[in-house]
Motif scaffolding. Sequence first.
Motif, PDB file in Angstrom:
ATOM      1  N   LYS A  70      26.229 -55.059 -31.861  1.00 29.59           N
ATOM      2  CA  LYS A  70      26.667 -55.130 -33.265  1.00 29.59           C
ATOM      3  C   LYS A  70      28.049 -54.524 -33.434  1.00 29.59           C
ATOM      4  CE  LYS A  70      25.397 -54.257 -38.013  1.00 29.59           C
ATOM      5  NZ  LYS A  70      25.858 -55.610 -38.318  1.00 29.59           N
ATOM      6  N   GLN A  71      28.359 -53.518 -32.637  1.00 22.54           N
ATOM      7  CA  GLN A  71      29.622 -52.801 -32.803  1.00 22.54           C
ATOM      8  C   GLN A  71      30.710 -53.274 -31.844  1.00 22.54           C
ATOM      9  OE1 GLN A  71      28.127 -48.794 -32.498  1.00 22.54           O
ATOM     10  NE2 GLN A  71      27.589 -48.723 -34.675  1.00 22.54           N
ATOM     11  N   LEU A  76      32.503 -57.726 -34.270  1.00 19.22           N
ATOM     12  CA  LEU A  76      32.804 -57.216 -35.620  1.00 19.22           C
ATOM     13  C   LEU A  76      33.731 -58.157 -36.373  1.00 19.22           C
ATOM     14  CD1 LEU A  76      33.310 -53.388 -34.959  1.00 19.22           C
ATOM     15  CD2 LEU A  76      31.454 -54.453 -36.274  1.00 19.22           C
ATOM     16  N   GLN A  79      31.700 -61.108 -37.434  1.00 18.92           N
ATOM     17  CA  GLN A  79      30.830 -60.752 -38.558  1.00 18.92           C
ATOM     18  C   GLN A  79      31.596 -60.787 -39.884  1.00 18.92           C
ATOM     19  OE1 GLN A  79      28.737 -56.953 -37.758  1.00 18.92           O
ATOM     20  NE2 GLN A  79      28.846 -57.514 -35.601  1.00 18.92           N
ATOM     21  N   ARG A  83      30.809 -63.160 -43.140  1.00 21.68           N
ATOM     22  CA  ARG A  83      30.543 -62.711 -44.508  1.00 21.68           C
ATOM     23  C   ARG A  83      31.516 -63.328 -45.503  1.00 21.68           C
ATOM     24  NH1 ARG A  83      29.711 -57.926 -41.768  1.00 21.68           N
ATOM     25  NH2 ARG A  83      31.765 -57.141 -42.285  1.00 21.68           N
TER      26      ARG A  83
ATOM     27  N   LEU B 103      23.413 -60.546 -46.471  1.00 22.09           N
ATOM     28  CA  LEU B 103      24.841 -60.663 -46.801  1.00 22.09           C
ATOM     29  C   LEU B 103      25.232 -59.701 -47.925  1.00 22.09           C
ATOM     30  CD1 LEU B 103      27.530 -62.211 -46.479  1.00 22.09           C
ATOM     31  CD2 LEU B 103      26.643 -63.955 -47.997  1.00 22.09           C
ATOM     32  N   ASP B 108      27.501 -53.438 -42.208  1.00 23.42           N
ATOM     33  CA  ASP B 108      28.204 -52.484 -41.341  1.00 23.42           C
ATOM     34  C   ASP B 108      27.984 -51.057 -41.810  1.00 23.42           C
ATOM     35  OD1 ASP B 108      29.198 -54.432 -39.747  1.00 23.42           O
ATOM     36  OD2 ASP B 108      31.077 -54.606 -40.844  1.00 23.42           O
TER      37      ASP B 108
END
Lengths: 114, 114
Positions: A70-71, A76, A79, A83, B103, B108
């Motif tokens: 995820k990081q 990132l 992601q 969004r 969403l 994060d």
Amino acid sequence: MLTSTPSPPYYAVIFTSVRQDDDPAYETMAEKMALLAKAQPGFLGMDSARQDIGITVSYWRNEAAIKAWKQHTDHLAAQQMGRKRWYRDYQIRVARVGRAYSLQDRPDMLFDGR
Amino acid sequence: MLTSTPSPPYYAVIFTSVRQDDDPAYETMAEKMALLAKAQPGFLGMDSARQDIGITVSYWRNEAAIKAWKQHTDHLAAQQMGRKRWYRDYQIRVARVGRAYSLQDRPDMLFDGR
């Protein structure tokens, strides 16, 4: 065609999504992210399908592997694009797989014995 | 279009499958089973998509609800048809959802705080 995973326990990330209108950059990034995910420590496999909604389930050795992925810097950035531009809606669920069986396992017999 | 579920913890059944050649009876039974599942105690929601493979994720209050649905008489008959005729391969994974975000949740920020 279905991914193979080791015996439980392991972890699953269930990613469901509704896309925005087509953006050619999406497919390129999605393929790049799938390849990158497969290269991460603790990655066990991935299943994916899109019809009215998209469902991608990725399988991981433990929660630390999920958090590291995820990081990941490139992830990132993806992601953030997801969004802002690519998804109208999504849900992410992190789950611990405790039991698994397949067509070959005769699940009716196994289920009651576990 | 994505199913809404209550706050974790709850359970997910991840069903991935590869179908055999088309059988018109399949769609009828699949719709019937989806309706029946939704009527079961402890059912929380379902997401489904089929492309090269099919993925259906159903969400349940607890493992007892999953077991009761698995053993429902009409569902047992459908499972038998699935094994004998409809699926070339399938995998079923039962998992405990411990964390979920969408969403709208700004994932994060949430991820690190949990």
